[in-house]
Design an enzyme around this catalytic site. Structure first.
Site, PDB file in Angstrom:
ATOM      1  N   ASP A 199       0.873  -1.175   0.000  1.00 29.50           N
ATOM      2  CA  ASP A 199       0.000   0.000   0.000  1.00 29.50           C
ATOM      3  C   ASP A 199       0.904   1.216   0.000  1.00 29.50           C
ATOM      4  OD1 ASP A 199      -2.224   1.915   0.632  1.00 29.50           O
ATOM      5  OD2 ASP A 199      -3.298   0.045   0.990  1.00 29.50           O
ATOM      6  N   HIS A 276      -3.145   3.717  -4.606  1.00 28.67           N
ATOM      7  CA  HIS A 276      -2.511   3.343  -3.336  1.00 28.67           C
ATOM      8  C   HIS A 276      -1.080   2.850  -3.561  1.00 28.67           C
ATOM      9  CE1 HIS A 276      -5.779   3.770  -0.409  1.00 28.67           C
ATOM     10  NE2 HIS A 276      -6.604   3.294  -1.317  1.00 28.67           N
ATOM     11  N   GLU A 332      -9.966   3.105  -5.052  1.00 27.94           N
ATOM     12  CA  GLU A 332      -9.683   4.492  -4.683  1.00 27.94           C
ATOM     13  C   GLU A 332      -8.539   5.139  -5.468  1.00 27.94           C
ATOM     14  OE1 GLU A 332     -11.277   4.553  -0.092  1.00 27.94           O
ATOM     15  OE2 GLU A 332      -9.167   4.052  -0.413  1.00 27.94           O
ATOM     16  N   GLU A 473      -4.386   1.320  10.121  1.00 20.26           N
ATOM     17  CA  GLU A 473      -3.967   2.697  10.397  1.00 20.26           C
ATOM     18  C   GLU A 473      -3.786   2.952  11.892  1.00 20.26           C
ATOM     19  OE1 GLU A 473      -6.249   3.290   6.468  1.00 20.26           O
ATOM     20  OE2 GLU A 473      -6.287   1.946   8.192  1.00 20.26           O
TER      21      GLU A 473
END
Length: 752
Positions: A199, A276, A332, A473
């Site tokens: 990522d 990403h 995304e 995260e």
């Protein structure tokens, strides 16, 4: 380490915990298995295990022999007597028989315990393994000999894909920690491990042809993702003193993949593309549209070198992972640079692509073709639908049921993993007191309610199964991973394995309590169900009442409540079933233990109020979060701990609405809740001002409430902005909230 030893090391630990479980068995239902089997017939009597009991293998199958060997080692350890394995037949007495035979599918099994023997029968070794998992949950061992309740179980999974995901990019977890995660999944019959290896925050797998990926982007100076973000998400080279991070060598990967396979878990790797991918461009900037590190997050699709690089990477990944499925992300992508990049624009012209969505589709289809030629199947997040879907792609749906419908209608296979039920990085308890999470609210009960697809859906056959995702995260340690995953993963396991008619929330809670000693013995840092109460409302606009229902994660709790705002005592009403209120009340409720209310006490205003069903005039419109639409602010439903529950309405500017009561009448008060959660950019208003009017034109200020909560308050905070309307006569109530930044979220406008 052999497969036998791998299995043995885990199962020893499991059975050591069962001494606590035996006495805790539910006496009305002695078969306390999770996931709930399809069919359970409890018989009379029991099988007595003794020093002469043997494990019998009826087939010449190496996997079955390994399963028998490790089970013999485990049972020898806990009974303090050597358990032998021998070849025999299904009629062997005083034996635990493992038999390859009949069954519904490769993962189905039958478990038959009677006074003479125990038989686990399945068509494939995987079914034998799952039968063993069920058997182990039944064993009430305190050492030495033991007895097993006579029972016949016929079982098979509802869905063929039962997955758990782990993000190791944002925070790195060691090989041994990943293996422990796999151990825990195996206990509850998960069969897919989705390993999120790359990522924008770190590349975690060795690629021999491109060594800079790990040398340049597997380490950072900051230990936490938050600190990393504050410092501009800059990487440091491998070998930098005190650097945080790591990666898996190819030998590490082979070991983990084999370890999972020994427990009948397939490991699916994810290599993120085309978005990403910021980290890749630190090592190889020429693959981005700008050619400069720390600028772009998307691969340059107009650059042919992009495809050479990704195909090389995927070929090395394929050599390490036997899985038929390879996950390529696809989610995304910003697509921003593609709109001005000359190379991307040329690719669009050359291939007659009308927009950047079709450019992404071109990319996905080209990668899919590369995988197909190598006899692998592409899996991607549901953004791969945009611009046109590759025919043989499997769509992993995170944005809700509608995306699953689109994919299924195209004939594509679907894995459901919606944020509403399957994002385990969300809070599972009160966000005001729980460890930091990304936001949202996903309690155990909601996970348990997850339905991949209705059995009556005409396209149900295209829904392969479901999965939960653990994005890291705000999960910096493996102990925190365990806390976020369990027991929610156990609830998901039953939602994916068991048929709807066999699932019951109260029964699940009863069976779940028997799993906690096992997790304790395995040193799992799991979330312990708390005393937080949830309230559900059901508004009846005909009778003008609101039905109140309480839910909790405790098993059969004693709940007492009041309607006058006082703290519940032993004299307060006992909650036994939903009740109705026909006016606004201040509900206080608590679970009682030894006569004392347990914290936190539930406190909420609810009931039927004057504003329900009235017309709302939006002087400014909501953006992105409509909740229940035009009537959301006066529908009688309170918001929960998450703004995505369809009861919070979101604004990105000043909120300015007017409620039309329908006629002039005396008005007493107005109150509403606003939320602050600064992680996703939700802030309380600077102030809320309420005005009254009889004609809808001329308004007179009734009250104003200023906010005094600091903008940097990082925990979830829900504030009641309320005030008196002075019993003044009016028809129109205007509510204005001053926007500061980000989102404004409010739930109900309560008018009395």
């Amino acid at each position: 380490m052999s497969n036998t030893n791998r299995l043995f090391s885990t199962l020893c630990l499991l059975l050591l915990g069962f001494s606590f479980i035996g006495n805790a068995q539910n006496k009305t239902n002695p078969i306390q298995i999770i996931p709930q089997p399809n069919k359970v017939e409890v018989g009379k009597g029991s099988f007595q295990w003794n020093k002469k009991t043997t494990i019998v293998v009826t087939n010449d199958n190496e996997e079955i022999k390994e399963l028998a060997d490790y089970l013999a080692q485990v049972l020898s350890n806990v009974t303090h007597a050597k358990v032998e394995v021998k070849k025999g037949n299904i009629n062997s007495s005083n034996s635990l028989i493992l038999n390859l035979g009949k069954g519904e599918n490769k993962e189905s099994y039958q478990l038959d315990v009677n006074k003479n023997k125990i038989i686990i029968e399945a068509p494939q070794p995987a079914g034998i393994f799952y039968g063993i998992q069920s058997l182990l949950q039944m064993i009430p061992i305190e050492g030495g000999q033991f007895a097993l309740q006579s029972v016949k179980i016929a079982d098979s999974p509802r869905f063929a894909y039962r997955g758990m995901h782990l993000d190791v990019s944002r925070h790195f977890f060691t090989k041994d920690e990943v293996k422990k995660y796999i151990d825990l999944l195996a206990m509850y019959k998960f069969n897919y491990f989705h390993w999120h290896l790359t990522d924008g925050t770190g590349w975690r797998i060795e690629i021999k042809k491109y060594p800079l990926l790990t040398q340049k982007t597997a380490f950072r100076a900051q230990a936490t993702w938050t600190e990393f973000g504050k410092e501009g998400k800059k990487f440091v080279d491998e070998g930098t003193p005190n650097a945080y991070g790591g990666y898996y060598t190819q030998d590490d990967v082979r070991e983990v993949v084999a370890y999972a396979a020994s427990k009948f878990i397939t490991t699916i790797p994810e290599i993120e593309m085309p978005g990403h991918s910021e980290e890749v461009f630190v090592a190889y900037p020429q693959l981005s549209c700008s050619g400069v590190p720390y600028v772009d997050s998307d691969f340059c699709i107009g650059n042919e070198e992009t495809f050479s690089f990704l195909e090389d990477v995927l070929d090395e990944v394929i050599s390490l992972f036997p899985s038929k499925e390879i996950h390529i992300g696809g989610d995304e992508a910003s697509k921003k640079a593609w709109k001005t990049c000359p190379k991307c624009q040329k690719r669009m012209v050359d291939n007659n692509l009308k927009d950047v969505d079709e450019l992404q589709s071109y990319f996905i289809k080209r990668i899919s073709n590369h995988l197909t030629l190598r006899e692998r199947n592409l899996v991607g997040w549901d953004e791969i639908i945009d611009g046109g879907l590759a025919a043989d792609a499997t769509v992993m749906v995170w944005r809700g049921k509608s995306k699953g419908n689109v994919a299924a209608q195209h004939g594509n296979r679907v894995i459901m993993t919606p944020g509403s039920h399957c994002y385990f990085d969300n809070y599972q308890g009160n966000p005001m007191t729980e460890p930091e999470a990304i936001g949202g609210y996903l309690p155990l009960r909601k996970v348990y309610s997850f339905e991949v697809v209705s059995p009556t859906d005409s396209l149900a056959h295209l829904y392969w199964g479901g999965q939960a995702n653990l994005w890291a995260e705000h999960i910096p340690t493996f102990q925190h991973i365990e806390y976020m995953a369990f027991p929610r993963a156990i609830a998901l396991a039953e939602a994916l394995w068991s048929k709807p008619e066999n699932r019951n929330w109260d029964d699940f809670k009863s069976r779940l309590k028997n799993q906690f000693p096992r997790l304790d013995k395995l040193n799992v840092n799991y979330y312990k169900p708390g005393f937080e109460l949830e309230m559900e409302e059901k508004v009846d606009t005909i009778q003008k009442t609101v039905e109140i229902r309480f839910e909790n994660e405790q098993n059969s709790p004693l709940i007492r409540y009041t309607l006058d705002g006082t703290t519940p005592t032993n004299e307060s009403a006992i909650y036994t079933e939903p009740f109705t209120v026909d006016r606004m009340v201040n509900i206080n409720a608590a679970i009682m233990v030894n006569g004392q209310p347990q914290e936190p006490t539930f406190k909420r205003k609810s009931g039927y109020h004057l504003g329900i069903g009235k017309k709302v005039i939006y002087n400014t419109k909501w953006q992105s979060y409509p909740a229940g639409g035009e009537t959301a602010l006066v529908d009688g439903y309170s918001g929960s701990f998450t703004y995505s529950d369809d009861h919070w309405q979101g604004f990105t500017s000043d909120m300015d609405v007017t409620v039309d009561i329908g006629s002039v009448m005396p008005l007493n008060s107005l109150s509403t809740n606003f939320m602050q959660l600064i992680g996703p950019g939700v802030f309380l208003p600077q102030y809320v001002e309420v005005s009254l009017s009889s004609d809808g034109v001329n308004f007179e200020k009734a009250f104003r409430v200023d906010n005094d909560l600091p903008k940097d308050y990082s925990r979830l905070f829900i504030r009641d902005f309320s005030g008196s309307l002075g019993n003044k006569e009016a028809r129109y109530i205007r509510v204005f909230a001053k926007h500061t930044e980000g989102f404004l979220f409010l739930d109900e406008l309560i008018i009395n």
